[in-house]
Design a protein around this motif. Structure first.
Motif, PDB file in Angstrom:
ATOM      1  N   TYR A 126       0.885  -1.130   0.125  1.00 43.85           N
ATOM      2  CA  TYR A 126      -0.279   0.075  -0.081  1.00 43.85           C
ATOM      3  C   TYR A 126       0.712   1.341   0.086  1.00 43.85           C
ATOM      4  O   TYR A 126       2.133   1.301   0.414  1.00 43.85           O
ATOM      5  CB  TYR A 126      -0.932  -0.026   1.398  1.00 43.85           C
ATOM      6  N   PRO A 127       0.373   2.316  -0.518  1.00 43.15           N
ATOM      7  CA  PRO A 127       1.131   3.437  -0.460  1.00 43.15           C
ATOM      8  C   PRO A 127       1.623   3.900   0.946  1.00 43.15           C
ATOM      9  O   PRO A 127       3.051   4.407   1.030  1.00 43.15           O
ATOM     10  CB  PRO A 127       0.202   4.636  -0.928  1.00 43.15           C
ATOM     11  N   GLY A 128       1.025   3.568   2.088  1.00 45.82           N
ATOM     12  CA  GLY A 128       1.239   4.228   3.146  1.00 45.82           C
ATOM     13  C   GLY A 128       1.190   3.007   4.206  1.00 45.82           C
ATOM     14  O   GLY A 128       0.150   1.867   4.033  1.00 45.82           O
ATOM     15  N   VAL A 129       1.548   3.046   5.472  1.00 45.77           N
ATOM     16  CA  VAL A 129       1.329   1.839   6.522  1.00 45.77           C
ATOM     17  C   VAL A 129       0.808   2.599   7.616  1.00 45.77           C
ATOM     18  O   VAL A 129       1.309   3.469   8.295  1.00 45.77           O
ATOM     19  CB  VAL A 129       2.698   1.328   6.858  1.00 45.77           C
ATOM     20  N   PRO A 130      -0.511   2.209   7.907  1.00 47.50           N
ATOM     21  CA  PRO A 130      -1.224   2.646   8.907  1.00 47.50           C
ATOM     22  C   PRO A 130      -0.685   2.308  10.311  1.00 47.50           C
ATOM     23  O   PRO A 130      -0.113   1.472  10.320  1.00 47.50           O
ATOM     24  CB  PRO A 130      -2.691   2.179   9.023  1.00 47.50           C
ATOM     25  N   ARG A 131      -0.579   3.448  11.264  1.00 49.03           N
ATOM     26  CA  ARG A 131       0.174   3.405  12.449  1.00 49.03           C
ATOM     27  C   ARG A 131      -0.219   2.237  13.451  1.00 49.03           C
ATOM     28  O   ARG A 131       0.558   1.456  13.841  1.00 49.03           O
ATOM     29  CB  ARG A 131       0.095   4.599  13.399  1.00 49.03           C
ATOM     30  N   ARG A 132      -1.542   2.025  13.375  1.00 47.23           N
ATOM     31  CA  ARG A 132      -1.996   0.833  14.149  1.00 47.23           C
ATOM     32  C   ARG A 132      -1.675  -0.539  13.552  1.00 47.23           C
ATOM     33  O   ARG A 132      -1.718  -1.368  14.389  1.00 47.23           O
ATOM     34  CB  ARG A 132      -3.623   0.753  14.039  1.00 47.23           C
ATOM     35  N   LEU A 133      -1.477  -0.646  12.239  1.00 46.94           N
ATOM     36  CA  LEU A 133      -0.991  -1.899  11.839  1.00 46.94           C
ATOM     37  C   LEU A 133       0.407  -1.928  12.025  1.00 46.94           C
ATOM     38  O   LEU A 133       1.204  -3.273  12.444  1.00 46.94           O
ATOM     39  CB  LEU A 133      -1.451  -1.932   9.950  1.00 46.94           C
ATOM     40  N   LEU A 134       1.151  -1.026  12.069  1.00 40.43           N
ATOM     41  CA  LEU A 134       2.435  -1.160  12.359  1.00 40.43           C
ATOM     42  C   LEU A 134       2.744  -1.556  13.809  1.00 40.43           C
ATOM     43  O   LEU A 134       3.574  -2.328  14.237  1.00 40.43           O
ATOM     44  CB  LEU A 134       3.175   0.099  12.277  1.00 40.43           C
ATOM     45  N   THR A 135       2.125  -0.975  14.616  1.00 42.58           N
ATOM     46  CA  THR A 135       1.888  -1.475  16.186  1.00 42.58           C
ATOM     47  C   THR A 135       1.715  -2.754  16.305  1.00 42.58           C
ATOM     48  O   THR A 135       2.263  -3.562  17.223  1.00 42.58           O
ATOM     49  CB  THR A 135       1.105  -0.590  17.120  1.00 42.58           C
ATOM     50  N   ARG A 136       0.629  -3.325  15.582  1.00 43.45           N
ATOM     51  CA  ARG A 136       0.227  -4.569  15.711  1.00 43.45           C
ATOM     52  C   ARG A 136       1.133  -5.816  15.135  1.00 43.45           C
ATOM     53  O   ARG A 136       1.245  -6.750  15.700  1.00 43.45           O
ATOM     54  CB  ARG A 136      -1.156  -4.832  14.977  1.00 43.45           C
ATOM     55  N   ALA A 137       2.107  -5.289  14.006  1.00 41.31           N
ATOM     56  CA  ALA A 137       2.894  -6.355  13.447  1.00 41.31           C
ATOM     57  C   ALA A 137       4.105  -6.267  13.602  1.00 41.31           C
ATOM     58  O   ALA A 137       4.995  -7.302  13.342  1.00 41.31           O
ATOM     59  CB  ALA A 137       2.624  -6.101  11.922  1.00 41.31           C
ATOM     60  N   ALA A 138       4.749  -5.034  14.151  1.00 42.44           N
ATOM     61  CA  ALA A 138       6.073  -5.067  14.286  1.00 42.44           C
ATOM     62  C   ALA A 138       6.737  -4.850  15.876  1.00 42.44           C
ATOM     63  O   ALA A 138       5.909  -4.304  16.517  1.00 42.44           O
ATOM     64  CB  ALA A 138       6.821  -3.748  13.500  1.00 42.44           C
ATOM     65  N   THR A 139       7.935  -5.575  16.106  1.00 41.07           N
ATOM     66  CA  THR A 139       8.342  -5.252  17.289  1.00 41.07           C
ATOM     67  C   THR A 139       8.917  -3.878  17.482  1.00 41.07           C
ATOM     68  O   THR A 139       9.007  -3.114  16.459  1.00 41.07           O
ATOM     69  CB  THR A 139       9.699  -6.265  17.595  1.00 41.07           C
ATOM     70  N   PRO A 140       9.271  -3.302  18.681  1.00 44.82           N
ATOM     71  CA  PRO A 140       9.709  -1.886  18.863  1.00 44.82           C
ATOM     72  C   PRO A 140      11.029  -1.763  17.954  1.00 44.82           C
ATOM     73  O   PRO A 140      11.411  -0.800  17.303  1.00 44.82           O
ATOM     74  CB  PRO A 140       9.962  -1.891  20.462  1.00 44.82           C
ATOM     75  N   GLY A 141      12.068  -2.864  18.080  1.00 41.15           N
ATOM     76  CA  GLY A 141      13.136  -2.653  17.102  1.00 41.15           C
ATOM     77  C   GLY A 141      12.864  -2.765  15.786  1.00 41.15           C
ATOM     78  O   GLY A 141      13.455  -1.916  14.973  1.00 41.15           O
ATOM     79  N   GLU A 142      11.569  -3.451  15.325  1.00 36.80           N
ATOM     80  CA  GLU A 142      11.451  -3.378  13.871  1.00 36.80           C
ATOM     81  C   GLU A 142      10.889  -1.880  13.522  1.00 36.80           C
ATOM     82  O   GLU A 142      11.279  -1.470  12.486  1.00 36.80           O
ATOM     83  CB  GLU A 142      10.670  -4.502  13.441  1.00 36.80           C
ATOM     84  N   ARG A 143      10.085  -1.666  14.311  1.00 38.96           N
ATOM     85  CA  ARG A 143       9.417   0.022  14.339  1.00 38.96           C
ATOM     86  C   ARG A 143      10.554   0.758  14.117  1.00 38.96           C
ATOM     87  O   ARG A 143      10.543   1.847  13.218  1.00 38.96           O
ATOM     88  CB  ARG A 143       8.581   0.247  15.348  1.00 38.96           C
ATOM     89  N   ALA A 144      11.663   0.810  14.808  1.00 43.50           N
ATOM     90  CA  ALA A 144      12.882   1.643  14.937  1.00 43.50           C
ATOM     91  C   ALA A 144      13.671   1.666  13.630  1.00 43.50           C
ATOM     92  O   ALA A 144      13.907   2.630  13.187  1.00 43.50           O
ATOM     93  CB  ALA A 144      13.392   1.499  16.114  1.00 43.50           C
ATOM     94  N   ALA A 145      13.720   0.371  13.197  1.00 43.70           N
ATOM     95  CA  ALA A 145      14.427   0.287  12.002  1.00 43.70           C
ATOM     96  C   ALA A 145      13.686   0.873  10.907  1.00 43.70           C
ATOM     97  O   ALA A 145      14.304   1.227   9.915  1.00 43.70           O
ATOM     98  CB  ALA A 145      14.636  -1.343  11.716  1.00 43.70           C
ATOM     99  N   LEU A 146      12.324   0.732  10.606  1.00 42.54           N
ATOM    100  CA  LEU A 146      11.662   1.257   9.660  1.00 42.54           C
ATOM    101  C   LEU A 146      11.634   2.593   9.639  1.00 42.54           C
ATOM    102  O   LEU A 146      11.546   3.271   8.487  1.00 42.54           O
ATOM    103  CB  LEU A 146      10.115   0.589   9.758  1.00 42.54           C
ATOM    104  N   SER A 147      11.634   3.353  10.857  1.00 38.29           N
ATOM    105  CA  SER A 147      11.519   4.797  11.003  1.00 38.29           C
ATOM    106  C   SER A 147      12.705   5.435  10.246  1.00 38.29           C
ATOM    107  O   SER A 147      12.710   6.729  10.257  1.00 38.29           O
ATOM    108  CB  SER A 147      11.336   5.158  12.384  1.00 38.29           C
ATOM    109  N   ARG A 148      13.810   4.767  10.429  1.00 42.29           N
ATOM    110  CA  ARG A 148      15.162   5.158  10.037  1.00 42.29           C
ATOM    111  C   ARG A 148      15.197   5.122   8.175  1.00 42.29           C
ATOM    112  O   ARG A 148      16.069   5.810   7.757  1.00 42.29           O
ATOM    113  CB  ARG A 148      16.509   4.309  10.433  1.00 42.29           C
ATOM    114  N   LEU A 149      14.381   4.489   7.745  1.00 45.63           N
ATOM    115  CA  LEU A 149      14.246   4.454   6.336  1.00 45.63           C
ATOM    116  C   LEU A 149      13.590   5.539   5.554  1.00 45.63           C
ATOM    117  O   LEU A 149      12.805   6.356   6.230  1.00 45.63           O
ATOM    118  CB  LEU A 149      13.611   3.083   5.805  1.00 45.63           C
ATOM    119  N   PRO A 150      14.077   5.940   4.366  1.00 45.47           N
ATOM    120  CA  PRO A 150      13.411   7.004   3.627  1.00 45.47           C
ATOM    121  C   PRO A 150      11.814   6.666   3.531  1.00 45.47           C
ATOM    122  O   PRO A 150      11.694   5.603   3.283  1.00 45.47           O
ATOM    123  CB  PRO A 150      13.965   7.028   2.246  1.00 45.47           C
ATOM    124  N   ALA A 151      11.107   7.611   3.654  1.00 43.50           N
ATOM    125  CA  ALA A 151       9.554   7.495   3.645  1.00 43.50           C
ATOM    126  C   ALA A 151       9.066   6.441   2.552  1.00 43.50           C
ATOM    127  O   ALA A 151       8.378   5.627   2.551  1.00 43.50           O
ATOM    128  CB  ALA A 151       8.667   8.803   3.880  1.00 43.50           C
TER     129      ALA A 151
END
Length: 243
Positions: A126-151
């Motif tokens: 999808y063009p974007g990733v909803p925050r609730r889906l990110l919270t449901r599917a990714a660990t804190p470390g994975e969310r941090a790694a995704l946040s360091r990527l270009p949008a």
């Protein structure tokens, strides 16, 4: 005894069967009565073609390994946890483990002769990733790694992450009853972070990616590390024969 025409995968090997989804009336004769009834109740078109392709292909692949008539092979789907019919599929007396995934246009089967396997074929992100889906599917470390990527790279990266976790929970048989945000997928291993499910297995789960037609990537999870992927096609001659 029936003569198999394909040798089962060797140690460390996974056979990847790719079957295009299209209308094949002759394959409907291979379905079990309940599957045939489901197909008959569907209007002709994509969903019906997908059902027929998936269920018939599983039996045709099993025929290649066992030599038994495809229409006589039974697929067992009883859930080990609740007894319902949504469990991991297996060919009764097949002698191997397999997993199935699909898009609207293609069915993939991953087959191993040692241990368990799970496979998931990712779809276009999808063009974007909803925050609730990110919270449901990714660990804190994975969310941090995704946040360091270009949008612009986040949707593709998240889709790959989700697909690998789907393969893992298909292997374990938990499906989305497992807490995906308590499964860390990194490199070639999936590790529990906390407790993804009450009866989460203690064995290691290995990860492997495979490019497939259409430019997509299949995620493969296995209990034995896969060192070789061998493509297979029902339309091609058998690669090897038992003697």
């Amino acid at each position: 005894m029936p003569l198999a025409v394909d040798v089962l995968p060797a140690a460390g090997e996974c056979h990847l069967w790719s079957v295009p989804v299209r209308t094949r009336p002759e394959w409907e004769a291979l379905l079990a009565p309940d599957e045939a009834a489901r197909a008959a109740a569907m209007p002709r078109g994509g969903r019906r073609d997908l059902l027929v392709t998936s269920r018939a292909a599983q039996r045709l692949v099993a025929h290649r390994y066992t030599g038994r008539p495809a229409r006589d092979l039974r697929i067992e789907r009883t859930c080990d946890r609740c007894g319902a019919g949504h469990g991991r599929p297996r060919i009764v007396h097949g002698g191997y483990d397999y997993s199935v995934t699909h898009t609207r246009h293609r069915v993939l089967l991953a087959v191993v002769a040692q241990g368990l396997v799970g496979i998931d074929l990712d779809t276009a992100p999808y063009p974007g990733v909803p925050r609730r889906l990110l919270t449901r599917a990714a660990t804190p470390g994975e969310r941090a790694a995704l946040s360091r990527l270009p949008a612009g790279e986040v949707p593709e990266a998240f889709t790959r992450l989700w697909s690998r976790k789907e393969a893992v929970v298909k292997l374990t048989g938990h499906g989305l009853a497992a807490r995906l945000n308590r499964i860390e997928v990194r490199g070639e291993l999936a590790r529990p972070e906390g407790s993804p499910a009450e009866d989460w297995p203690a064995f290691p789960i290995h990860l492997r990616d495979a490019w497939v037609e259409g430019g997509r990537i299949a995620a493969i999870a296995s209990t034995h590390r896969i060192t070789a992927l061998e493509p297979r096609s029902l339309s091609a001659p058998a690669a090897t024969r038992n003697t």
